[in-house]
Design a protein around this motif. Structure first.
Motif, PDB file in Angstrom:
ATOM      1  N   GLU A  95      42.431  36.976  -1.093  1.00 17.29           N
ATOM      2  CA  GLU A  95      42.342  37.428   0.297  1.00 17.29           C
ATOM      3  C   GLU A  95      42.749  36.364   1.319  1.00 17.29           C
ATOM      4  N   ASN A 101      47.455  41.160   2.413  1.00 13.48           N
ATOM      5  CA  ASN A 101      47.454  42.594   2.725  1.00 13.48           C
ATOM      6  C   ASN A 101      48.786  43.065   3.297  1.00 13.48           C
ATOM      7  N   TYR A 102      49.853  42.345   2.972  1.00 12.14           N
ATOM      8  CA  TYR A 102      51.173  42.697   3.483  1.00 12.14           C
ATOM      9  C   TYR A 102      51.557  44.128   3.130  1.00 12.14           C
ATOM     10  N   ASN A 104      49.380  46.401   2.156  1.00 11.89           N
ATOM     11  CA  ASN A 104      48.151  47.176   2.247  1.00 11.89           C
ATOM     12  C   ASN A 104      47.521  47.387   0.874  1.00 11.89           C
ATOM     13  N   THR A 106      44.555  47.135  -0.361  1.00 13.68           N
ATOM     14  CA  THR A 106      43.313  47.911  -0.461  1.00 13.68           C
ATOM     15  C   THR A 106      43.593  49.403  -0.555  1.00 13.68           C
ATOM     16  N   ASP A 107      44.407  49.919   0.347  1.00  7.30           N
ATOM     17  CA  ASP A 107      44.712  51.355   0.325  1.00  7.30           C
ATOM     18  C   ASP A 107      45.504  51.745  -0.920  1.00  7.30           C
ATOM     19  N   ASN A 108      46.450  50.894  -1.320  1.00  9.38           N
ATOM     20  CA  ASN A 108      47.245  51.204  -2.513  1.00  9.38           C
ATOM     21  C   ASN A 108      46.405  51.163  -3.778  1.00  9.38           C
TER      22      ASN A 108
END
Length: 123
Positions: A95, A101-102, A104, A106-108
């Motif tokens: 992190e 988080n380039y 994303n 978490t969502d992926n």
């Protein structure tokens, strides 16, 4: 006629750099998800090693060892905490990295876990 390079590779959990090297060096790339997953607990499809502050750490998906199914048919185990522990370990390790988080992550990750029908789809 130009020579073309064909490469194939089974789906890996968080693929290593060699996977991307093979992908970049090929004209045609086949994700070999129809091959049999022969040793689930030691396969790169169900486990990988990541770098942590205190040294390497293994991440594993608890796959049934006796399945001998093709990757595409191997079901993910019931969510009994393994996916959350894996995500937390990855987050803790990366992190603070510049591009954490380039894309994303978490969502992926959530989308792959919830939307996949099995191991190959999650990987």
């Amino acid at each position: 006629m130009k020579n073309r390079t064909l490469a194939c590779h089974p789906p890996d959990l968080l693929p290593q750099i060699s996977f991307f090297h093979k992908l970049a060096g090929s004209d045609i790339f086949v994700l070999l998800d129809s091959a049999q997953l022969s040793q689930p607990r030691s396969s790169c499809a169900a486990r990988t090693q990541i770098k942590m502050a205190k040294g390497p750490k293994w991440l594993s998906i608890p796959i049934n060892n006796g399945s001998n199914l093709p990757y595409v048919l191997v079901p993910l185990p019931p969510e009994n905490g393994w996916a959350n522990r894996m995500y937390d370990t990855i987050r803790l390790a990366y992190e603070d990295a510049p591009y954490w988080n380039y894309m994303n992550f978490t969502d992926n990750y959530d989308r792959a876990l919830l939307g996949s029908r099995g191991l190959a789809g999650f990987n």
